[in-house]
Scaffold this motif. Structure first.
Motif, PDB file in Angstrom:
ATOM      1  N   UNK A  24      44.380  65.542   2.793  1.00  9.74           N
ATOM      2  CA  UNK A  24      44.683  64.401   3.669  1.00  9.74           C
ATOM      3  C   UNK A  24      45.691  64.827   4.734  1.00  9.74           C
ATOM      4  N   UNK A  25      46.683  65.616   4.307  1.00 10.24           N
ATOM      5  CA  UNK A  25      47.706  66.082   5.252  1.00 10.24           C
ATOM      6  C   UNK A  25      47.084  66.976   6.320  1.00 10.24           C
ATOM      7  N   UNK A  26      46.129  67.777   5.894  1.00  9.49           N
ATOM      8  CA  UNK A  26      45.459  68.698   6.811  1.00  9.49           C
ATOM      9  C   UNK A  26      44.773  67.934   7.950  1.00  9.49           C
ATOM     10  N   UNK A  27      44.221  66.763   7.638  1.00  9.77           N
ATOM     11  CA  UNK A  27      43.497  66.009   8.661  1.00  9.77           C
ATOM     12  C   UNK A  27      44.425  65.536   9.787  1.00  9.77           C
ATOM     13  N   UNK A  28      45.732  65.441   9.506  1.00 10.05           N
ATOM     14  CA  UNK A  28      46.643  65.056  10.594  1.00 10.05           C
ATOM     15  C   UNK A  28      47.524  66.236  10.996  1.00 10.05           C
ATOM     16  N   UNK A  29      47.023  67.422  10.705  1.00  9.93           N
ATOM     17  CA  UNK A  29      47.698  68.624  11.198  1.00  9.93           C
ATOM     18  C   UNK A  29      48.941  69.034  10.439  1.00  9.93           C
ATOM     19  N   UNK A  30      49.123  68.497   9.228  1.00  8.25           N
ATOM     20  CA  UNK A  30      50.275  68.924   8.427  1.00  8.25           C
ATOM     21  C   UNK A  30      49.790  69.978   7.439  1.00  8.25           C
ATOM     22  N   UNK A  31      50.301  71.191   7.605  1.00  7.59           N
ATOM     23  CA  UNK A  31      49.852  72.308   6.789  1.00  7.59           C
ATOM     24  C   UNK A  31      50.833  72.511   5.641  1.00  7.59           C
ATOM     25  N   UNK A  50      53.166  73.941  -3.230  1.00  7.51           N
ATOM     26  CA  UNK A  50      52.725  72.782  -2.455  1.00  7.51           C
ATOM     27  C   UNK A  50      53.372  71.491  -2.940  1.00  7.51           C
ATOM     28  N   UNK A  51      54.513  71.601  -3.623  1.00  8.14           N
ATOM     29  CA  UNK A  51      55.197  70.400  -4.111  1.00  8.14           C
ATOM     30  C   UNK A  51      55.553  69.459  -2.962  1.00  8.14           C
ATOM     31  N   UNK A  52      55.302  68.176  -3.182  1.00  8.40           N
ATOM     32  CA  UNK A  52      55.695  67.155  -2.210  1.00  8.40           C
ATOM     33  C   UNK A  52      56.351  66.005  -2.956  1.00  8.40           C
ATOM     34  N   UNK A  77      58.272  67.368   3.987  1.00 11.09           N
ATOM     35  CA  UNK A  77      59.254  68.242   4.633  1.00 11.09           C
ATOM     36  C   UNK A  77      60.693  67.782   4.452  1.00 11.09           C
ATOM     37  N   UNK A  78      60.934  66.832   3.551  1.00  7.69           N
ATOM     38  CA  UNK A  78      62.320  66.386   3.432  1.00  7.69           C
ATOM     39  C   UNK A  78      63.160  67.402   2.650  1.00  7.69           C
ATOM     40  N   UNK A  79      64.446  67.141   2.579  1.00 12.82           N
ATOM     41  CA  UNK A  79      65.363  68.124   2.006  1.00 12.82           C
ATOM     42  C   UNK A  79      64.996  68.474   0.569  1.00 12.82           C
ATOM     43  N   UNK A  80      64.601  67.470  -0.192  1.00  9.33           N
ATOM     44  CA  UNK A  80      64.284  67.708  -1.598  1.00  9.33           C
ATOM     45  C   UNK A  80      63.068  68.632  -1.727  1.00  9.33           C
TER      46      UNK A  80
END
Lengths: 529, 218
Positions: A24-31, A50-52, A77-80
């Motif tokens: 899903x992230x890939x579809x909006x350009x988030x790799x 790939x932890x989020x 991409x947050x600090x955690x």
């Protein structure tokens, strides 16, 4: 189709139900970084890069294994997340030899990429690293380095799920875990080219490419694998005018396997086993001659034939591009009554026959479909035509890809026919004994050296792209045909490129109507014959 | 097995009678397997809510004769350790343990008497987790042996002051980031040992190794 809408890094995205967060992230350009995850393989979730963060979930979660849900709020991409990703990467590198200067993967290594992206840490690990087997040969094509391996198990899953040959497995445990074959066997499943390709690090490498070249000197050219009728999309890597032995590639997304696979290019047809053919005529005693003189001679013969000087027999080859085949047919038409065919063997009957459940098809030629579609099929196949020439003679025998006749078992038939024919023209990329029987040899380039289109088993017309300049004194079949047609006074536009040839052909072939060379999509287009 | 063993009694006496045992929230009994420095180690079935010290003293025969209590691991090696001080007012039920920041876990109680080297004890634990790690996922495969080597360096006298922070750094990279809880199981005792017995780690640093005698301890 049911969809779910979720928020990733503040962006709202709607994806089909069942899509994972990483996709899903890939579809909006988030790799999102990944090692073990590969869209063509089952999810393993073991690398943990790939932890989020998903809001309302207590722990970080792997985006490769988490299915997107309605209203989900994801942070990548947050600090955690950054802290966790950097931590995982540092742990991954603790026992990695970090021998990038001597590693072939350097430059296209995910460890390097993500280190620059999220790591950039100074290693805190000060102990002796775990030692594992290095320089392990996995014959015939692979080299394995256990210390570089990050145990993502992509290769293991590839052998389990795609080739189903189960060549690789994990042995030992904990920090001593290794990838190995059973009882140190090699890995020879016909798709080994994919294994070093899907390895995200320098653990599995191509033996042929070992220490040959830094990958950043390679220039990838999109192309089509010519080794069977499937026509997988590949990249041909070129450097300094040479094709790399590690012809890397990706599959067409039109196959259900995803982009994990490619047909193994173990015998790279662009690399000659014998010397290249040189343009020459019989009269020149094998010494190369100027192209103009040769072509004028051939054109004269064609004109004579057109004036009714006996029978003309032309045998095409399923290795030529559509444009070349179309022009060859036009050439023979210009020569008056001519017998033409492309069936060198029975491979055209096997064009759609699968050789395995992966990619390979039984037809080992790239363009039997194109030849059939463009009307190159006559009433008699190559062997019958040659035998007929032996019996009744011919004024002109025109044979393409003559260098393939030896392997096809047609060399003797060709020799006998040539002896009875008034004038024999042969095209060939490589030198071989049967060329001795020709009056004229016209040297042509290999598949990596020319542009054009090929038509695969499902009549998908795909682009072949020139990766390197021809390495020998050759002219493409296309150039030769256009020149001959022009010299013979046929009504042919002054075509100089495959693009012009395609567009000219498309205007005349109903199946291709409306198509343009430049407008062919990335994955080609399926046409109806 | 523990659950199955409870069933005949419950069938015979009824669920209500069983629920009356223990505390209002932690009902019934549990099997505790007590080992380490006690006079009568073994497996005991006791009512939940029993004070830990009562259990140690009345059932397990008390701390090994002549020794003072130093620490107790109340629920298997993966739970945070309790100091002797903390043990005084803690009971064997889920809530009391949670209040002390630890867990009843598997019910495997390990008692450590004075004279036990906490660092060496942690070294043994981290070695165990390093050995047990299956190697499937990164943080555990790479983290557990690192933790073991770090803790071992305190014992060997090769550790430096910043290694205490480094242990915490490695713990952070591991905790909660793995597929299964084995990495967490290694991190939880490590963090609690260092938090509660930091002095002893510092003492190892000062001493340039373990100040305790060699094996066997206590």
């Amino acid at each position: 189709m049911a969809t779910v809408t979720l928020t990733i890094d503040g962006q709202t995205v709607t994806v089909p139900a069942g899509t994972t967060v990483i996709e899903a992230a890939k579809t909006i350009g988030i790799d999102i970084p990944r090692y073990c995850y590969h869209p063509g393989l089952s999810v393993a979730g073991n690398c943990r890069i790939c932890l989020v963060e998903v809001e309302k979930m207590p722990k970080l979660t792997t985006s490769c294994s988490t299915v997107a849900a309605e209203g989900m709020v994801v942070h990548t991409k947050n600090a955690r997340v950054k802290e966790a990703t950097r931590g995982v990467l540092e742990l991954m590198l603790t026992n990695h030899p970090i021998d990038c200067p001597v590693c072939d993967q350097a430059g296209e290594c995910k460890l390097q990429d993500y280190y620059m992206e999220v790591g950039r840490h100074k290693s805190h690990f000060t102990y002796e690293k775990t030692h594992k087997p290095k320089v392990v040969e996995l014959p015939p094509h692979l080299m394995f380095d256990g210390e570089r391996c990050i145990l993502c198990t992509r290769c293991v899953r590839f052998c389990d799920e795609i080739t189903k040959t189960h060549d690789l497995g994990l042995i030992q445990r904990g920090t001593h875990t290794e990838i190995d074959t059973f009882h140190h066997r090699g890995v020879d499943n016909g798709y080994t080219g994919n294994l070093h390709e899907i390895c995200p690090v320098g653990a599995l490498l191509s033996k042929d490419f070992r220490f040959k070249k830094r990958v950043w000197w390679l220039k990838p050219h999109k192309s089509v694998c010519p080794h069977c009728s499937t026509g997988c999309n590949i990249f041909v890597d070129e450097s300094d005018g040479e094709v790399s032995d590690s012809a890397r590639g990706r599959t067409r997304t039109s196959t259900s396997i995803g982009s994990a696979t490619k047909a193994a290019i173990n015998t790279n047809s662009s690399t000659p086993k014998t010397a290249f053919a040189a343009p020459r005529t019989k009269g020149s005693n094998g010494t190369p001659m100027a192209w103009d003189a040769i072509l004028h001679g051939v054109a004269e013969r064609l004109t004579k034939a057109a004036q009714g000087d006996g029978r003309v027999v032309g045998i095409a080859s399923p290795w030529l591009t559509n444009e070349e085949l179309f022009l060859f047919r036009r050439l023979l038409t210009a020569a008056g009554h001519a017998d033409v065919d492309f069936r060198l063997d029975d491979s055209h009957t096997k064009t759609t026959v699968r050789e395995d459940d992966v990619l390979k098809r039984a037809d080992k030629n790239p363009n039997n479909s194109g030849a059939a579609l463009l009307g190159l099929r006559g009433t008699k196949d190559a062997r019958t035509l040659l035998n007929e020439v032996v019996e009744t003679g011919a004024s002109l025998l025109y044979v393409l890809d003559a260098h393939r006749y030896e392997t096809l078992g047609l060399a003797d038939a060709l020799r006998s026919a040539a002896a009875k024919a008034g004038y024999v023209v042969m095209h060939a990329t490589h030198d071989c004994a049967v060329l001795e029987a020709a009056d004229v040899v016209l040297a042509t380039p290999t598949f990596a050296e020319k542009d054009g289109t090929l038509t695969n088993y499902e009549n998908r017309v795909q682009r072949l792209r020139r990766a390197i300049r021809p390495r020998h004194d050759s002219r493409t079949d296309l150039e030769i045909f256009v020149k001959l047609l022009t010299l013979a006074g046929a009504d042919v536009p002054p075509i100089v490129s495959a693009s012009e040839a395609f567009n000219w052909m498309a205007a005349q072939v109903p199946a291709l109507s409306g198509l343009t060379f430049g407008g062919l999509p990335e994955q080609g287009v399926v046409v109806k014959p | 097995m523990e659950t199955l063993a409870a069933i005949p009694w419950i069938l015979r006496h009824g669920g209500e009678a069983y629920a009356k045992l223990g505390t209002p929230k932690s009902t019934g009994t549990r099997l505790f397997s007590i080992s380490g420095h006690v006079n009568k180690p073994g497996v005991y079935e006791v009512e939940l809510g029993m004070p830990l010290m009562t259990f140690i003293n009345d059932h397990a025969g008390g701390v090994t004769t002549g020794k003072k209590l130093k620490a107790v691991i109340p629920g298997g090696s993966s739970v945070p350790i309790l100091t002797a001080e903390e043990c005084r007012d803690v009971a064997l039920d889920f809530e009391s343990m949670a209040e002390k920041g630890t867990m009843l876990g598997s019910g495997a109680i390990i008692v450590m008497a004075e004279g036990t080297c906490i660092v060496r004890s942690l070294m043994v634990l981290t070695r165990f987790y390093s050995h047990e790690s299956c190697g499937q996922c990164t943080p555990c495969r790479e983290g557990t042996p690192w933790l073991y080597r770090l803790i071992k360096s305190f014992e060997d006298g090769t550790a430096s002051e910043k290694d205490l922070d480094l242990v915490e750094y490695v713990c952070t990279a591991m905790m909660g980031n793995t597929i299964c809880p084995l990495a967490d199981a290694a991190v939880m005792p490590t963090r609690s040992y260092i938090k509660k017995f930091r002095d002893e780690f510092v003492e190892h640093l000062k001493h340039g190794g373990c100040p305790y005698p060699a094996w066997p301890l206590a």
